[in-house]
Write a protein that holds these residues in place. Structure first.
Motif, PDB file in Angstrom:
ATOM      1  N   ASN A  18       0.662  -1.088  -0.039  1.00  0.00           N
ATOM      2  CA  ASN A  18       0.066  -0.051  -0.095  1.00  0.00           C
ATOM      3  C   ASN A  18       0.857   1.276  -0.013  1.00  0.00           C
ATOM      4  OD1 ASN A  18      -2.473   1.370  -0.087  1.00  0.00           O
ATOM      5  ND2 ASN A  18      -2.616   1.484   2.106  1.00  0.00           N
ATOM      6  N   PHE A  19       2.083   1.423  -0.689  1.00  0.00           N
ATOM      7  CA  PHE A  19       2.775   2.501  -0.886  1.00  0.00           C
ATOM      8  C   PHE A  19       2.949   2.859  -2.287  1.00  0.00           C
ATOM      9  CE2 PHE A  19       4.158   1.510   3.236  1.00  0.00           C
ATOM     10  CZ  PHE A  19       4.461   2.639   3.877  1.00  0.00           C
ATOM     11  N   LEU A  60      -1.360   4.998   0.714  1.00  0.00           N
ATOM     12  CA  LEU A  60      -2.511   5.341   0.069  1.00  0.00           C
ATOM     13  C   LEU A  60      -3.600   5.015   1.078  1.00  0.00           C
ATOM     14  CD1 LEU A  60      -1.773   3.876  -3.291  1.00  0.00           C
ATOM     15  CD2 LEU A  60      -1.711   6.191  -2.842  1.00  0.00           C
ATOM     16  N   SER A  61      -4.645   5.947   1.253  1.00  0.00           N
ATOM     17  CA  SER A  61      -6.053   5.655   1.970  1.00  0.00           C
ATOM     18  C   SER A  61      -6.634   4.307   0.847  1.00  0.00           C
ATOM     19  CB  SER A  61      -6.854   6.761   1.891  1.00  0.00           C
ATOM     20  OG  SER A  61      -7.573   7.149   0.646  1.00  0.00           O
ATOM     21  N   GLY A  62      -7.674   3.907   1.724  1.00  0.00           N
ATOM     22  CA  GLY A  62      -8.470   2.676   0.827  1.00  0.00           C
ATOM     23  C   GLY A  62      -8.958   3.471  -0.399  1.00  0.00           C
ATOM     24  N   SER A  63      -9.580   4.519  -0.344  1.00  0.00           N
ATOM     25  CA  SER A  63     -10.247   4.965  -1.585  1.00  0.00           C
ATOM     26  C   SER A  63      -9.293   5.245  -2.480  1.00  0.00           C
ATOM     27  CB  SER A  63     -11.077   6.100  -1.210  1.00  0.00           C
ATOM     28  OG  SER A  63     -10.549   7.314  -0.581  1.00  0.00           O
ATOM     29  N   ASP A  64      -8.103   6.046  -2.085  1.00  0.00           N
ATOM     30  CA  ASP A  64      -7.162   6.063  -3.125  1.00  0.00           C
ATOM     31  C   ASP A  64      -6.370   4.941  -3.909  1.00  0.00           C
ATOM     32  OD1 ASP A  64      -7.311   9.073  -2.882  1.00  0.00           O
ATOM     33  OD2 ASP A  64      -5.744   9.298  -1.523  1.00  0.00           O
ATOM     34  N   ARG A  65      -6.405   4.022  -3.064  1.00  0.00           N
ATOM     35  CA  ARG A  65      -5.725   2.803  -3.467  1.00  0.00           C
ATOM     36  C   ARG A  65      -6.544   2.023  -4.579  1.00  0.00           C
ATOM     37  NH1 ARG A  65      -4.900  -2.705   0.014  1.00  0.00           N
ATOM     38  NH2 ARG A  65      -3.904  -3.789  -1.763  1.00  0.00           N
ATOM     39  N   VAL A  66      -8.001   2.131  -4.377  1.00  0.00           N
ATOM     40  CA  VAL A  66      -8.965   1.719  -5.252  1.00  0.00           C
ATOM     41  C   VAL A  66      -8.929   2.646  -6.453  1.00  0.00           C
ATOM     42  CG1 VAL A  66     -11.364   1.357  -5.886  1.00  0.00           C
ATOM     43  CG2 VAL A  66     -10.297   0.388  -3.792  1.00  0.00           C
ATOM     44  N   ASN A  67      -8.963   3.935  -6.235  1.00  0.00           N
ATOM     45  CA  ASN A  67      -8.890   4.791  -7.350  1.00  0.00           C
ATOM     46  C   ASN A  67      -7.742   4.460  -8.249  1.00  0.00           C
ATOM     47  OD1 ASN A  67     -10.251   7.164  -8.773  1.00  0.00           O
ATOM     48  ND2 ASN A  67      -8.447   8.254  -7.725  1.00  0.00           N
ATOM     49  N   PHE A  71      -7.518   3.506 -12.188  1.00  0.00           N
ATOM     50  CA  PHE A  71      -6.548   4.335 -13.095  1.00  0.00           C
ATOM     51  C   PHE A  71      -5.880   3.543 -13.973  1.00  0.00           C
ATOM     52  CE2 PHE A  71      -2.980   6.548 -14.305  1.00  0.00           C
ATOM     53  CZ  PHE A  71      -3.100   7.472 -14.989  1.00  0.00           C
ATOM     54  N   PHE A  72      -5.160   2.762 -13.390  1.00  0.00           N
ATOM     55  CA  PHE A  72      -4.028   1.907 -14.125  1.00  0.00           C
ATOM     56  C   PHE A  72      -4.824   0.838 -15.095  1.00  0.00           C
ATOM     57  CE2 PHE A  72      -1.085   3.067 -10.930  1.00  0.00           C
ATOM     58  CZ  PHE A  72       0.047   3.831 -11.818  1.00  0.00           C
ATOM     59  N   LYS A  73      -5.927   0.377 -14.676  1.00  0.00           N
ATOM     60  CA  LYS A  73      -6.973  -0.508 -15.460  1.00  0.00           C
ATOM     61  C   LYS A  73      -7.342   0.177 -16.608  1.00  0.00           C
ATOM     62  CE  LYS A  73      -8.869  -3.153 -11.594  1.00  0.00           C
ATOM     63  NZ  LYS A  73     -10.106  -3.784 -11.107  1.00  0.00           N
ATOM     64  N   ALA A  83     -10.004   7.190 -16.975  1.00  0.00           N
ATOM     65  CA  ALA A  83      -8.662   7.492 -16.760  1.00  0.00           C
ATOM     66  C   ALA A  83      -8.764   8.995 -16.123  1.00  0.00           C
ATOM     67  CB  ALA A  83      -7.523   7.454 -17.476  1.00  0.00           C
ATOM     68  N   ALA A  84      -9.422   9.803 -16.962  1.00  0.00           N
ATOM     69  CA  ALA A  84      -9.602  11.214 -16.420  1.00  0.00           C
ATOM     70  C   ALA A  84     -10.409  11.395 -15.090  1.00  0.00           C
ATOM     71  CB  ALA A  84     -10.115  12.102 -17.582  1.00  0.00           C
ATOM     72  N   GLU A  85     -11.412  10.592 -14.974  1.00  0.00           N
ATOM     73  CA  GLU A  85     -12.388  10.400 -13.840  1.00  0.00           C
ATOM     74  C   GLU A  85     -11.625  10.245 -12.542  1.00  0.00           C
ATOM     75  OE1 GLU A  85     -15.366   8.044 -15.008  1.00  0.00           O
ATOM     76  OE2 GLU A  85     -16.437   9.794 -16.035  1.00  0.00           O
ATOM     77  N   CYS A  86     -10.582   9.328 -12.734  1.00  0.00           N
ATOM     78  CA  CYS A  86      -9.895   8.702 -11.664  1.00  0.00           C
ATOM     79  C   CYS A  86      -8.843   9.982 -11.336  1.00  0.00           C
ATOM     80  CB  CYS A  86      -8.981   7.372 -11.932  1.00  0.00           C
ATOM     81  SG  CYS A  86     -10.256   6.054 -11.982  1.00  0.00           S
ATOM     82  N   THR A  87      -8.232  10.553 -12.286  1.00  0.00           N
ATOM     83  CA  THR A  87      -7.214  11.495 -11.975  1.00  0.00           C
ATOM     84  C   THR A  87      -8.031  12.603 -11.144  1.00  0.00           C
ATOM     85  OG1 THR A  87      -6.189  11.033 -14.100  1.00  0.00           O
ATOM     86  CG2 THR A  87      -5.667  13.021 -13.284  1.00  0.00           C
TER      87      THR A  87
END
Length: 104
Positions: A18-19, A60-67, A71-73, A83-87
């Motif tokens: 988680n880093f 990363l927080s849990g939500s940032d990690r999922v986001n 993004f990478f997917k 990708a833009a929405e995730c950014t």
């Protein structure tokens, strides 16, 4: 170091540990292979991957990690809209003048 080993190390850093390392490039990756005079043992030993210059890292927080994973997917799927929405979601204080146009 093979691309596969590098990918697995970075994936573990993000997904398991988680880093996130903000300055990842070949100069910041060191590979240490255990020393052995026995040739067979040398080739069976696993290398240790060491990340250098960790001054720009974050947990990363849990939500940032999922986001970030989403993004990478999206990038892998060539889905620019997602990708833009995730950014945009990565910033807590959004200052994008026109988020809708950015996503489009």
């Amino acid at each position: 170091m093979t691309g596969s080993a590098r990918y697995k190390s970075i994936r573990k850093l993000k997904s398991v540990d988680n880093f996130i390392h903000a300055d990842m490039h070949p100069g910041n990756i060191l590979v240490r292979v255990p020393q052995s005079k026995d040739r067979k043992r040398f080739f069976k030993s696993k290398p240790h991957v060491i990340f250098l210059d960790v001054g720009m890292t974050a947990e990363l927080s849990g939500s940032d990690r999922v986001n970030l994973l989403e993004f990478f997917k999206a990038v892998a799927r060539r889905d620019g809209r997602t990708a833009a929405e995730c950014t945009l979601r990565l910033s807590k204080e959004q200052s994008c003048p026109n988020p809708k146009a950015y996503i489009e």
